[in-house]
Write a protein that holds these residues in place. Structure first.
Motif, PDB file in Angstrom:
ATOM      1  N   ARG A   5       0.829  -1.419   0.222  1.00 63.39           N
ATOM      2  CA  ARG A   5       0.097   0.041  -0.018  1.00 63.39           C
ATOM      3  C   ARG A   5       0.924   1.240  -0.081  1.00 63.39           C
ATOM      4  N   ARG A   6       1.833   1.188   0.831  1.00 70.06           N
ATOM      5  CA  ARG A   6       2.949   2.622   0.725  1.00 70.06           C
ATOM      6  C   ARG A   6       3.477   2.472  -0.184  1.00 70.06           C
ATOM      7  N   ALA A   7       4.004   1.565  -1.308  1.00 66.14           N
ATOM      8  CA  ALA A   7       4.737   1.633  -2.525  1.00 66.14           C
ATOM      9  C   ALA A   7       3.518   2.215  -3.559  1.00 66.14           C
ATOM     10  N   ALA A   8       2.280   1.868  -3.388  1.00 64.57           N
ATOM     11  CA  ALA A   8       1.299   2.131  -4.520  1.00 64.57           C
ATOM     12  C   ALA A   8       1.119   3.546  -4.441  1.00 64.57           C
ATOM     13  N   THR A   9       1.083   4.257  -3.238  1.00 65.87           N
ATOM     14  CA  THR A   9       0.992   5.758  -2.851  1.00 65.87           C
ATOM     15  C   THR A   9       1.977   6.555  -3.565  1.00 65.87           C
ATOM     16  N   GLY A  10       3.223   5.791  -3.329  1.00 64.49           N
ATOM     17  CA  GLY A  10       4.601   6.825  -3.514  1.00 64.49           C
ATOM     18  C   GLY A  10       4.845   7.725  -2.666  1.00 64.49           C
ATOM     19  N   LEU A  11       4.091   7.938  -1.475  1.00 65.16           N
ATOM     20  CA  LEU A  11       4.115   9.051  -0.545  1.00 65.16           C
ATOM     21  C   LEU A  11       4.408   8.436   0.933  1.00 65.16           C
ATOM     22  N   PRO A  12       5.726   8.348   1.270  1.00 67.03           N
ATOM     23  CA  PRO A  12       5.914   7.854   2.622  1.00 67.03           C
ATOM     24  C   PRO A  12       5.349   8.873   3.508  1.00 67.03           C
ATOM     25  N   ARG A  13       4.796   8.392   4.740  1.00 66.60           N
ATOM     26  CA  ARG A  13       4.208   9.226   5.542  1.00 66.60           C
ATOM     27  C   ARG A  13       5.674   9.426   6.768  1.00 66.60           C
ATOM     28  N   VAL A  20       0.251  17.174   0.300  1.00 71.23           N
ATOM     29  CA  VAL A  20      -0.208  16.047  -0.400  1.00 71.23           C
ATOM     30  C   VAL A  20      -1.193  16.716  -1.596  1.00 71.23           C
ATOM     31  N   PRO A  21      -0.663  16.234  -3.087  1.00 77.73           N
ATOM     32  CA  PRO A  21      -1.668  16.630  -3.983  1.00 77.73           C
ATOM     33  C   PRO A  21      -2.611  15.708  -4.309  1.00 77.73           C
ATOM     34  N   VAL A  22      -3.855  16.455  -4.512  1.00 78.67           N
ATOM     35  CA  VAL A  22      -5.074  15.727  -4.763  1.00 78.67           C
ATOM     36  C   VAL A  22      -5.534  16.092  -6.202  1.00 78.67           C
ATOM     37  N   TYR A  24      -8.433  16.190  -8.903  1.00 71.79           N
ATOM     38  CA  TYR A  24      -9.847  16.333  -9.023  1.00 71.79           C
ATOM     39  C   TYR A  24     -10.242  17.031 -10.385  1.00 71.79           C
ATOM     40  N   ALA A  25     -11.221  16.257 -11.115  1.00 70.41           N
ATOM     41  CA  ALA A  25     -11.834  16.833 -12.164  1.00 70.41           C
ATOM     42  C   ALA A  25     -10.679  17.610 -12.998  1.00 70.41           C
ATOM     43  N   GLY A  26      -9.549  16.904 -13.155  1.00 67.47           N
ATOM     44  CA  GLY A  26      -8.609  17.314 -14.308  1.00 67.47           C
ATOM     45  C   GLY A  26      -7.742  18.441 -13.669  1.00 67.47           C
ATOM     46  N   LYS A  27      -7.620  18.646 -12.449  1.00 63.59           N
ATOM     47  CA  LYS A  27      -6.940  19.811 -11.728  1.00 63.59           C
ATOM     48  C   LYS A  27      -6.097  19.169 -10.684  1.00 63.59           C
ATOM     49  N   ARG A  28      -5.110  19.700  -9.999  1.00 67.01           N
ATOM     50  CA  ARG A  28      -4.318  19.260  -9.079  1.00 67.01           C
ATOM     51  C   ARG A  28      -4.247  20.108  -7.952  1.00 67.01           C
ATOM     52  N   TYR A  29      -4.665  19.856  -6.744  1.00 72.09           N
ATOM     53  CA  TYR A  29      -5.007  20.970  -5.798  1.00 72.09           C
ATOM     54  C   TYR A  29      -3.848  20.521  -4.312  1.00 72.09           C
ATOM     55  N   PRO A  30      -3.123  21.417  -3.797  1.00 68.34           N
ATOM     56  CA  PRO A  30      -2.470  21.099  -2.577  1.00 68.34           C
ATOM     57  C   PRO A  30      -3.048  21.163  -1.361  1.00 68.34           C
ATOM     58  N   VAL A  31      -3.016  19.988  -0.648  1.00 62.79           N
ATOM     59  CA  VAL A  31      -3.617  19.859   0.623  1.00 62.79           C
ATOM     60  C   VAL A  31      -2.483  19.889   1.782  1.00 62.79           C
ATOM     61  N   THR A  32      -2.499  20.769   2.642  1.00 66.64           N
ATOM     62  CA  THR A  32      -1.587  20.817   3.855  1.00 66.64           C
ATOM     63  C   THR A  32      -2.282  19.785   4.770  1.00 66.64           C
ATOM     64  N   VAL A  33      -1.096  18.880   5.035  1.00 66.49           N
ATOM     65  CA  VAL A  33      -1.316  18.101   6.335  1.00 66.49           C
ATOM     66  C   VAL A  33      -0.301  18.045   7.148  1.00 66.49           C
ATOM     67  N   TYR A  34      -0.859  17.582   8.860  1.00 63.57           N
ATOM     68  CA  TYR A  34      -0.080  17.623   9.724  1.00 63.57           C
ATOM     69  C   TYR A  34      -0.027  16.427  10.217  1.00 63.57           C
ATOM     70  N   VAL A  35       1.068  15.496  10.544  1.00 63.11           N
ATOM     71  CA  VAL A  35       1.207  14.118  10.806  1.00 63.11           C
ATOM     72  C   VAL A  35       1.918  14.270  12.340  1.00 63.11           C
ATOM     73  N   PRO A  36       1.346  13.774  13.468  1.00 60.02           N
ATOM     74  CA  PRO A  36       2.165  14.048  14.805  1.00 60.02           C
ATOM     75  C   PRO A  36       3.012  12.817  14.950  1.00 60.02           C
ATOM     76  N   ALA A  37       4.234  12.965  15.391  1.00 62.30           N
ATOM     77  CA  ALA A  37       5.227  12.022  15.707  1.00 62.30           C
ATOM     78  C   ALA A  37       4.743  10.656  16.517  1.00 62.30           C
ATOM     79  N   ASN A  38       3.709  10.817  17.174  1.00 63.41           N
ATOM     80  CA  ASN A  38       2.979   9.754  17.750  1.00 63.41           C
ATOM     81  C   ASN A  38       1.820   9.180  17.049  1.00 63.41           C
ATOM     82  N   ALA A  39       1.546   9.467  15.836  1.00 61.44           N
ATOM     83  CA  ALA A  39       0.458   8.817  14.980  1.00 61.44           C
ATOM     84  C   ALA A  39       0.508   7.386  14.799  1.00 61.44           C
ATOM     85  N   PRO A  40      -0.606   6.423  15.324  1.00 59.07           N
ATOM     86  CA  PRO A  40      -0.471   5.151  15.060  1.00 59.07           C
ATOM     87  C   PRO A  40      -0.427   4.807  13.426  1.00 59.07           C
TER      88      PRO A  40
END
Length: 288
Positions: A5-13, A20-22, A24-40
Motif C-alpha cells: 500500500r505504501r509503495a502504491a501511493t509513492g508518498l511515505p508518511r 499532499v497533491p489531490v 480532482y476533475a482534471g486539476k491538482r490541488y495542494p492539501v496541507t497535512v500535519y502528521v504528529p510523531a506519535n500517530a498510530p
C-alpha cells in the motif's frame, strides 16, 4: 501500513507538516497535512476546513490543530477554490449562486478523503470533519451529502442542516439535507456572533438559528431524548440530544474556542473550553 500500500501511493508518511497533491476533475490541488510523531500506524483523519477568505495554512494556524493532533490523529487542511476577500471560500451546495464553473466541493472533499486515506494510511472508518464559519457550513453540507464517508462532524460557528426553506427561512428545507444514516454532531457557537447570528437572521446564506439546526440534526439522527442542558462553565452551556451536542458560549463571538489567536474584530474568544479537545473526545468515541 503494509508495504504494498505504501509503495502504491509513492508518498511515505513522515511526521510534521507537508503538502499532499489531490487530483480532482482534471486539476491538482495542494492539501496541507500535519502528521504528529506519535500517530498510530493506521491513524484517524480529521479534515479541518477554513473560513471564507482564509486558506488551509491559515486554518492550521488559527485552530492550533497541529498541537492538538498530538492526541494521535492526522490533521488535513484542504482549501476552497472560489476567490474571496484575498483568500478562498467553499462552494456550499444549495446556498447562494456560485461563480460559473465553480468546483463541486462535495465531490472534491470526497476525493480528498480517498487520496489522504491511501497516501497517509489513515483509517477509513475514523474520518472526521470540522470547519470554521464557511468551513463549518461546508462541513455540515458534506455530512448531508456523503454521510458514508465520515464518522462525525464538528462545525465551529457554522452548524447548518441544509439550506433555509424558501418562503420560510426560519427553518431548514428538509429536502436539502437527507443523509439517510445518522451523523454524530458536536458544534460550537457564540451567542454574540455577528457574522452567523446564533438566533438566526444575518445574510441570506444563514437565516435559521443554531438551535433549530441542532434540532433538525437530532430529528435526522432519530434522537428520542433531549434536549438536556448543563452548565459547563461560567459562560458555556452544553445542550445534548443523543449524539447531537451543542456548546453555546454566552460571551463568545464569531471565533474558535480555545484558539491562541484572538480575533477582536469578530468578538470574544473563550478559553473556558477548547474546541479541539472537546471535538477530539467526541470523535474518538465514534467510528463508521
Amino acid at each position: 501500513m503494509d508495504a504494498p500500500r505504501r509503495a502504491a501511493t509513492g508518498l511515505p508518511r513522515t511526521p510534521g507538516q507537508s503538502v499532499v497533491p489531490v487530483d480532482y476533475a482534471g486539476k491538482r490541488y495542494p492539501v496541507t497535512v500535519y502528521v504528529p510523531a506519535n500517530a498510530p500506524e493506521t491513524a484517524p483523519l480529521v479534515l479541518n476546513l477554513h473560513g471564507s477568505g482564509s486558506s488551509g495554512a491559515g486554518q492550521l494556524s488559527y485552530s492550533n490543530m497541529a498541537s492538538a493532533a498530538a492526541d494521535g490523529y492526522i490533521a488535513a487542511f484542504p482549501e476552497g477554490a472560489i476567490s474571496y476577500q484575498g483568500g478562498l471560500s467553499w462552494n456550499v451546495p444549495g446556498v447562494g449562486t456560485p461563480p460559473a464553473g465553480a468546483r463541486d466541493d462535495v465531490g472534491f472533499l470526497d476525493q480528498v478523503i480517498t487520496t489522504l486515506t491511501g497516501a497517509l494510511c489513515a483509517d477509513p472508518h475514523r474520518t472526521y470533519l470540522t470547519g470554521y464559519s464557511g468551513g463549518g457550513r461546508m462541513t455540515s453540507a458534506f455530512a448531508c451529502a456523503r454521510p458514508d464517508r465520515i464518522a462525525a462532524i464538528a462545525p465551529v460557528a457554522g452548524l447548518r442542516a441544509g439550506r433555509p426553506t424558501p418562503g420560510n427561512t426560519s427553518v431548514p428545507d428538509p429536502a436539502s439535507c437527507r443523509p439517510g444514516v445518522p451523523v454524530p454532531v458536536i458544534a460550537f457557537h457564540g451567542k454574540q456572533d455577528a457574522t452567523n447570528p446564533y438566533d438566526g437572521g444575518g445574510t441570506d446564506l444563514w437565516q435559521y438559528s443554531v438551535s433549530v439546526a441542532q434540532q433538525r440534526w437530532a430529528s435526522i439522527d432519530g434522537c428520542g431524548t433531549g434536549p438536556v442542558t448543563t452548565q459547563v462553565s461560567t459562560h458555556v452551556t452544553l445542550t445534548t440530544y443523543c449524539d447531537v451536542q451543542l456548546d453555546t458560549v454566552a460571551d463568545g463571538g464569531h471565533t474558535w474556542p480555545g484558539s491562541p489567536q484572538p480575533k477582536p474584530e469578530n468578538g470574544n474568544t473563550t478559553h473556558e473550553i477548547d474546541a479541539n479537545t472537546l471535538m477530539w473526545r467526541f470523535f474518538a468515541a465514534h467510528s463508521r
